[in-house]
Scaffold this motif. Structure first.
Motif, short mmCIF file in Angstrom:
data_model
loop_
_atom_site.label_atom_id
_atom_site.label_comp_id
_atom_site.label_asym_id
_atom_site.label_seq_id
_atom_site.Cartn_x
_atom_site.Cartn_y
_atom_site.Cartn_z
N THR A 403 0.83 -1.19 0.00
CA THR A 403 0.00 0.00 0.00
C THR A 403 0.88 1.26 0.00
O THR A 403 1.82 1.36 0.79
CB THR A 403 -0.92 0.01 1.23
N GLU A 405 1.53 5.65 -0.09
CA GLU A 405 1.07 6.83 0.64
C GLU A 405 -0.17 7.44 -0.01
O GLU A 405 -0.87 8.25 0.60
CB GLU A 405 2.19 7.88 0.69
N HIS A 406 -0.45 7.07 -1.27
CA HIS A 406 -1.63 7.58 -1.97
C HIS A 406 -2.83 6.64 -1.81
O HIS A 406 -3.81 6.77 -2.54
CB HIS A 406 -1.30 7.76 -3.45
N HIS A 407 -2.73 5.68 -0.88
CA HIS A 407 -3.83 4.75 -0.60
C HIS A 407 -4.17 3.91 -1.83
O HIS A 407 -5.32 3.78 -2.22
CB HIS A 407 -5.06 5.51 -0.10
N GLU A 408 -3.13 3.33 -2.39
CA GLU A 408 -3.27 2.44 -3.54
C GLU A 408 -2.54 1.14 -3.23
O GLU A 408 -1.57 1.14 -2.48
CB GLU A 408 -2.65 3.06 -4.79
N ASP A 448 -11.39 2.38 3.34
CA ASP A 448 -10.17 2.76 2.64
C ASP A 448 -9.31 1.52 2.38
O ASP A 448 -9.51 0.46 2.97
CB ASP A 448 -9.39 3.78 3.48
#
Length: 807
Positions: A403, A405-408, A448
């Motif tokens: 994962t 830092e851009h939540h991907e 998320d």
């Protein structure tokens, strides 16, 4: 403001010039005779409404309506509608909406503009669409012959601009026709000419306020926008989503306005580039045409929900993040009419091993594949494009990139595709990129993306529309997210070197500088002491100068290195000594002002560094032949630092060490980055790797220097290592090993273990250790402690070789 026509005693230019002259102008224009209140002879602005979507507004969008009282159609090719705030400043700029088509004889032409969150009714199908946000109460609208933005910021200057066909100022607008602006505009009222389109070149006389009555070229509209009896159209138009998508990557309707396109909302994005995905449940029989499309609402939060049945009117557009990526087909400037709620969603396309092809993309010899008819059965990129915007799903996918830092998170839907032993997917050749990888993001703020590491799984079903962006290509925007099942991946620990083994490691510490938090220094130090078991020599890459990215001319790095050495000692490691050469300011690439360089750390209790003075940023190290064997002319020294091969790139650092009485030459490298290369998912196939040209030159320079040492002594013990920014199968590494002078130790590992970095879900090799032929007894290990994890001390994994220097 109309064009000057025969029979007019006073042209608009003269009239506006008089207005700009102050009191005299008022006298001159007060007595315009009523006989001149006759219909215009050409196109005029018929109505302006800027309250769309505001509180209490009857309509969801702003609009400008044009009129044509003449007996012939009025061609608008190359024309535009432009807008300026009512009280412009010197920095104000006109906003532009291009037009096309024509105004029918005696008819109207509707230009839709920005939408708001309020309003109760949609406009009728627009003839042109823009995204200008008009003020509800004061502004200036111009009909312009041309699409270049006007530059006039006064009434007189606008009157002198012959491109202006008509102009309307309303509210308190400083730029207007005649005695004053049109009055009465608000959230609930527009300003409009009479039905006969009288034009006296005086906005205050020609316009009155009232309920907005937008009418399009087809004659649709009236009070409230949709006619006297039906506020909004409910019949689908003739265009379907598959017509918009077409059989290639670029829509055949690109740039055209489409009306009343039907579909079911399958996903809504309320942050960033806001909008929603629309899918037609009635698919055609062509597997090349997607039934889904993204409806881009800009800064406005979409007023739709998943399951809504919607009709959309707007402009078809291709959004490309850059000149080398593919584009996303979108409907922009939309007017959306919700017909019903809670409808069943279309069946999702299943992403799995049996549906996604093994071949990645068609080969256009480096050219664009945009015009190629899609072949979704043959190529993975074509498969995803043929389903762009459609609902998709996968089950039980393996995480191949932690994962971000851009939540991907990156996963693979092909669980058996080139797996690593630790759960990743290894990248092994240019012509066979892994096709099962896809990036996943969440559309649900309440759910998320979880913190996941490589080897974890998204169990169960993940569902959402397929999208495309410039940071990884095709992705799935999850409306339903699978459950994270952790693999409990552990950070590796290598063994301690034996007494007769020289342990040499390389570690890219990712722009380390004194201002970094103590935790970063501590974690990197733990990597050295615990995971690498305190090597004898460590080549560090990306050590920044003493004030990091502050661009003030500082090039020394003593504070950075000493803080790291202290952190290593605090972690229980040896007290390392160090050697390096300060670069010239801003000459070695990397973060501006950071002046990254390579540094040797060495344990003086185990090895000795042979110092020879004279090495600096521009002095080239040479090989000197002596009866005792080859020596370096300067130590530490830089390899041919003035060569063009090293322009804006790090210069190799060469050092001479002694271990158990033997000389060992160590060359630390950080080759040119891959910045500027075309993406593997881009429009050009195969993508150009322009940065490789410089790396091959750099590899050749190092190869030449290694050969000079081997010419002096064929048994010279040489270690070449560092971040080469290229793969073990690349031309860069081939140039470095040319002539058999070096062996890349990555190639001694099984293919499933050849990686030091994870990018876009691919486990790949960027860092290397290479040995000269005399160093044939070794034990080599890539120590995986960073790249596979969401929580990283660096984005690179270190590696180590333990060498028996005596035969």
């Amino acid at each position: 403001m109309a064009i000057v026509r025969p029979g007019r005693p006073c042209s608009r230019a003269v009239a506006l010039a008089l207005v700009s002259s102050g009191a005299a102008a008022s006298v001159a224009l007060t007595g315009l005779p009523a006989a001149h209140a006759v219909p215009a002879a050409g196109a005029v602005i018929a109505e302006v409404y800027g309250g769309g979507g505001n509180s209490g507004a009857p309509l969801t969008r702003d609009f400008v309506e044009l009129g044509n009282p003449s007996s012939g159609a009025y061609d608008l090719s190359g024309y535009s509608v432009q807008y300026l705030p009512g009280s412009p400043s010197s920095s104000s700029r006109w906003n532009v909406t291009p037009l096309g088509g024509s105004i029918p004889a005696g008819g109207r032409y509707l230009v839709s503009e920005a939408a708001g969150g309020g309003g109760s009714a949609a406009l009728p199908s627009a003839d042109a669409s823009g995204s200008i946000s008009l003020s509800a109460t004061s502004g200036t609208v111009a009909l312009v012959r041309g699409t270049a933005a006007l530059t006039c910021l006064s009434a007189a200057d606008c009157a002198a601009d012959t491109r202006v066909v008509d102009l309307v100022g309303y509210g308190t607008a400083a730029i207007r026709d005649g005695n004053g602006p049109a009055a009465g505009a608000s959230n609930t009222t527009s300003v409009a000419r009479s039905t006969s389109l009288v034009d006296t070149d005086d906005n205050t006389a020609d316009f009155t306020s009232g309920l907005p009555t937008p009418v399009n070229a087809a004659g649709q509209g009236g009070p409230g926008g949709g006619g006297d009896t039906a506020p909004t159209p409910t019949d689908p138009g003739t265009i379907r989503i598959h017509n918009i998508q077409g059989i290639t990557r670029v829509s055949p309707l690109n740039g055209q306005t489409v009306s009343q396109v039907p579909g079911i909302v399958t996903g809504v994005r309320t942050t960033g580039s806001k909008g929603y995905w629309l899918q037609d449940p009635e698919a055609d029989t062509d597997d090349r045409t997607s039934e889904g499309v993204f409806v881009f609402t800009g800064s406005s939060t979409p007023a739709v929900a998943i399951g809504d049945k919607v009709l959309v009117t707007g402009k078809v557009s291709e959004h490309a993040p850059s000149s080398t990526t593919q584009s996303t087909t979108e409907i922009t400037g939309p007017t959306s009419t919700v017909l019903s709620h809670g409808n069943a969603l279309p069946d999702p396309v299943v992403l799995e091993n049996g549906t996604i092809p093994t071949m990645y993309a068609p080969n256009a010899g480096g050219g664009s594949i945009e015009s190629f008819p899609l072949s979704p059965i043959k190529y993975a990129l074509d498969f995803y494009e043929a389903h762009e915007g459609e609902l998709a799903q996968f089950t039980d996918a393996r995480v191949t990139g932690g994962t971000t830092e851009h939540h991907e998170v990156w996963v693979t839907v092909k669980t058996s595709e080139n797996p690593t032993g630790r759960g990743g997917t290894v990248y092994g050749s240019y012509d066979r990129p892994n096709t099962g990888r896809i990036k996943v993001m969440s559309l649900d703020p309440a759910s998320d993306i979880p913190v996941a590491d490589v080897g974890d799984r998204l169990a169960g079903t993940t569902t959402g529309p397929i999208d495309y962006d410039g940071f990884g290509g095709y992705n799935l925007q999850a409306t339903q997210l699978g459950t994270l099942v952790t693999h409990n991946l552990e950070r590796e620990v290598t063994r301690k070197q034996g007494g007769d083994e020289l342990a040499v490691a390389t570690y890219n510490v990712e722009n380390l500088d004194p201002a970094d938090p103590a935790d970063k220094f501590a974690r990197l130090a733990t990597g050295i002491v615990t995971n690498l078991s305190s090597p004898d020599i460590v080549a560090l890459e990306e050590i920044q100068d003493d004030n990091g990215p502050a661009n003030n001319g500082t090039v020394t790095a003593g504070q950075t290195v000493q803080r790291f050495i202290d952190a290593i000692a605090a972690a229980g490691g040896p007290t390392y000594d160090w050697r390096s050469i300060d670069p010239e300011n801003n000459k070695d690439g990397g973060e501006p002002g950071g002046n990254i360089r390579q540094v040797f750390l060495f344990n003086p209790d185990r090895v000795q560094f042979t110092d020879r003075a004279g090495g600096n940023a521009t002095t080239a190290v040479q090989t000197i032949s002596t009866p005792a064997g080859p020596q370096l002319s300067v130590s530490p020294g830089r390899i041919n630092p003035t060569s063009d091969a090293w322009n804006t790139s790090r210069k190799p650092l060469a050092g001479e060490f002694r271990f158990h009485g033997e000389s060992v030459f160590v060359i630390a490298n950080h080759f040119n980055s891959k910045g500027g290369d075309q993406p593997i998912h881009g429009r050009n196939q195969q993508p150009a790797r322009s940065s490789e040209t410089q790396r091959k030159l750099q590899a050749t320079e190092v190869n030449t220097f290694v050969k000079s040492l081997l010419t002096a002594d064929s048994a010279a013990k040489i270690v070449v290592l560092g971040d080469l920014n290229d793969y073990e199968f690349s031309d860069t590494v081939s140039a470095l090993t040319s002539g058999g002078v070096l062996k890349d130790l990555l190639t001694t590992l099984p293919k499933s273990e050849r990686y030091t970095y994870v990018f876009e879900g691919n486990s790949q090799s960027l860092d290397h250790i290479l040995l000269s032929p005399a160093l044939s007894r070794f034990d080599y290990d890539v120590v995986h402690i960073n790249a596979e994890f969401a929580n990283q001390a660096s984005d690179h994994d270190p590696q180590i070789v333990r060498i028996h220097t005596s035969n």
